[in-house]
Design an enzyme around this catalytic site. Structure first.
Site, PDB file in Angstrom:
ATOM      1  N   ASP A   9       0.873  -1.156   0.000  1.00  0.00           N
ATOM      2  CA  ASP A   9       0.000   0.000   0.000  1.00  0.00           C
ATOM      3  C   ASP A   9       0.926   1.226   0.000  1.00  0.00           C
ATOM      4  OD1 ASP A   9      -2.433   1.513   0.595  1.00  0.00           O
ATOM      5  OD2 ASP A   9      -1.515   1.792   2.566  1.00  0.00           O
ATOM      6  N   ASP A  11      -0.119   5.099   0.793  1.00  0.00           N
ATOM      7  CA  ASP A  11      -0.370   6.063   1.874  1.00  0.00           C
ATOM      8  C   ASP A  11      -0.425   5.349   3.215  1.00  0.00           C
ATOM      9  OD1 ASP A  11      -0.642   7.996  -0.046  1.00  0.00           O
ATOM     10  OD2 ASP A  11      -2.825   7.955  -0.054  1.00  0.00           O
ATOM     11  N   GLY A  46      -7.209   4.023   2.983  1.00  0.00           N
ATOM     12  CA  GLY A  46      -7.346   3.005   1.944  1.00  0.00           C
ATOM     13  C   GLY A  46      -8.650   3.052   1.174  1.00  0.00           C
ATOM     14  N   SER A 116      -5.075   5.196  -4.410  1.00  0.00           N
ATOM     15  CA  SER A 116      -4.932   6.612  -4.787  1.00  0.00           C
ATOM     16  C   SER A 116      -4.784   6.815  -6.287  1.00  0.00           C
ATOM     17  CB  SER A 116      -3.723   7.220  -4.086  1.00  0.00           C
ATOM     18  OG  SER A 116      -3.557   8.553  -4.520  1.00  0.00           O
ATOM     19  N   ASN A 118      -3.521   9.487  -7.232  1.00  0.00           N
ATOM     20  CA  ASN A 118      -2.335  10.351  -7.271  1.00  0.00           C
ATOM     21  C   ASN A 118      -1.040   9.553  -7.067  1.00  0.00           C
ATOM     22  OD1 ASN A 118      -3.595  13.078  -7.467  1.00  0.00           O
ATOM     23  ND2 ASN A 118      -4.581  12.424  -5.578  1.00  0.00           N
ATOM     24  N   ASP A 170      -1.770  -0.406   5.972  1.00  0.00           N
ATOM     25  CA  ASP A 170      -2.008   0.322   7.237  1.00  0.00           C
ATOM     26  C   ASP A 170      -3.505   0.447   7.520  1.00  0.00           C
ATOM     27  OD1 ASP A 170      -2.563   2.200   5.142  1.00  0.00           O
ATOM     28  OD2 ASP A 170      -2.503   3.795   6.635  1.00  0.00           O
TER      29      ASP A 170
HETATM   30  P1  B16 Z   1      -6.831   9.849  -3.959  1.00  0.00           P
HETATM   31  P2  B16 Z   1      -3.697   3.923  -0.186  1.00  0.00           P
HETATM   32  C1  B16 Z   1      -5.627   5.749  -0.326  1.00  0.00           C
HETATM   33  O1  B16 Z   1      -4.318   5.346  -0.607  1.00  0.00           O
HETATM   34  C2  B16 Z   1      -5.680   6.593   0.926  1.00  0.00           C
HETATM   35  O2  B16 Z   1      -5.336   5.821   2.074  1.00  0.00           O
HETATM   36  C3  B16 Z   1      -7.076   7.117   1.122  1.00  0.00           C
HETATM   37  O3  B16 Z   1      -7.127   7.943   2.270  1.00  0.00           O
HETATM   38  C4  B16 Z   1      -7.473   7.916  -0.128  1.00  0.00           C
HETATM   39  O4  B16 Z   1      -8.812   8.403  -0.013  1.00  0.00           O
HETATM   40  C5  B16 Z   1      -7.359   7.019  -1.345  1.00  0.00           C
HETATM   41  O5  B16 Z   1      -6.033   6.531  -1.446  1.00  0.00           O
HETATM   42  C6  B16 Z   1      -7.695   7.749  -2.619  1.00  0.00           C
HETATM   43  O6  B16 Z   1      -6.719   8.735  -2.832  1.00  0.00           O
HETATM   44  O7  B16 Z   1      -7.832  10.861  -3.534  1.00  0.00           O
HETATM   45  O8  B16 Z   1      -5.405  10.385  -4.031  1.00  0.00           O
HETATM   46  O9  B16 Z   1      -7.219   9.148  -5.248  1.00  0.00           O
HETATM   47  O10 B16 Z   1      -3.674   3.903   1.308  1.00  0.00           O
HETATM   48  O11 B16 Z   1      -4.583   2.867  -0.820  1.00  0.00           O
HETATM   49  O12 B16 Z   1      -2.317   3.991  -0.809  1.00  0.00           O
HETATM   50 MG    MG Z   2      -2.904   3.124   3.236  1.00  0.00          MG
END
Ligand code: B16
Ligand code: MG
Length: 215
Positions: A9, A11, A46, A116, A118, A170
């Site tokens: 993962d 974030d 997530g 994400s 991003n 996480d």
């Molecule tokens: P975005 P991960 C997740 O990343 C984040 O934990 C979550 O808080 C967020 O809303 C989601 O990505 C979408 O992110 O707005 O940048 O597309 O933990 O799966 O790496």
């Molecule tokens: Mg995460």
């Protein structure tokens, strides 16, 4: 080696953009008169952007038309991306970069499995743009964690069977996604729930886990 591949993962595991998400959501929620705290933030880990917005609106008992929700999510993302501009390769913890290198040196394939949209920008800001063998992210999937799609796609891109992959997460949503995909999961931090195969306090423990030296 106990695992052929590790799917990380992003974030909350590789880096701590979770605090930037929180700041950006908090600013949006304040504007709507909704108070959010760290326990709500843990529920957003997530989870996709639109699903995160729904959790916040539900918390505030606020209902909005779809168009307004799209506008708020876009506004939050703009603020979030501007916060990400502060990140540099110095934000990649030394323990994370050394462990990633040790796992690679041990012959393990390494991938990202992140909700994400991003992801690419974050990896580039951290100096990891070309590091991983595969990147599966929120732009390539239709079902977000706890659905296993993002991890199954990562395994597919690597050409490694799900049962030979370890997921590092996480978030409880991510641990559940790994289990639904038939993968073992190592959980980091306090928000991973009870279903982890391993609970780790330090990122570097992954080296022993990958070798089968830790249960
Ligand atoms: P975005 P991960 C997740 O990343 C984040 O934990 C979550 O808080 C967020 O809303 C989601 O990505 C979408 O992110 O707005 O940048 O597309 O933990 O799966 O790496
Ligand atoms: Mg995460």
């Amino acid at each position: 080696m106990k695992y052929q591949a590790i799917i990380f993962d992003l974030d909350g595991v590789i880096c701590h953009t979770d605090q930037y998400h929180y700041q950006a959501w908090k600013q949006m929620a304040d504007g709507l008169g909704i108070a959010i705290d760290e326990s709500i933030n843990d529920q957003l880990r997530g989870v996709s952007r639109m699903a995160s917005l729904e959790i916040i609106l539900k918390e505030g008992g606020v209902q909005l038309p779809e168009e307004e929700k799209q506008r708020l999510a876009a506004q939050k993302n703009e603020l979030y991306r501007s916060l990400l501009m502060q990140m540099t390769p110095a934000d990649l913890p030394v323990e994370v970069s050394e462990t990633l290198q040790a796992l690679r040196d041990a012959g393990i394939r390494l991938a990202i499995g992140s909700s994400s949209k991003n992801t690419v920008m974050i990896l580039e800001r951290l100096g990891l743009g070309d590091f991983f063998d595969a990147v599966s992210d929120g732009n390539q999937i239709t079902h977000s964690k706890p659905d296993p799609e993002v991890f199954l796609l990562a395994a597919d891109l690597l050409g490694v069977p799900a049962k030979d992959c370890l997921v590092v997460e996480d978030a409880e949503a991510g641990i559940r996604a790994a289990a639904a995909g038939g993968m073992d999961a190592a959980g980091i931090g306090a928000a991973v729930g009870d279903a982890c195969t391993y609970r780790i306090g330090r990122f570097s423990e992954l080296v022993q886990i990958a070798a089968g030296d830790k249960s």
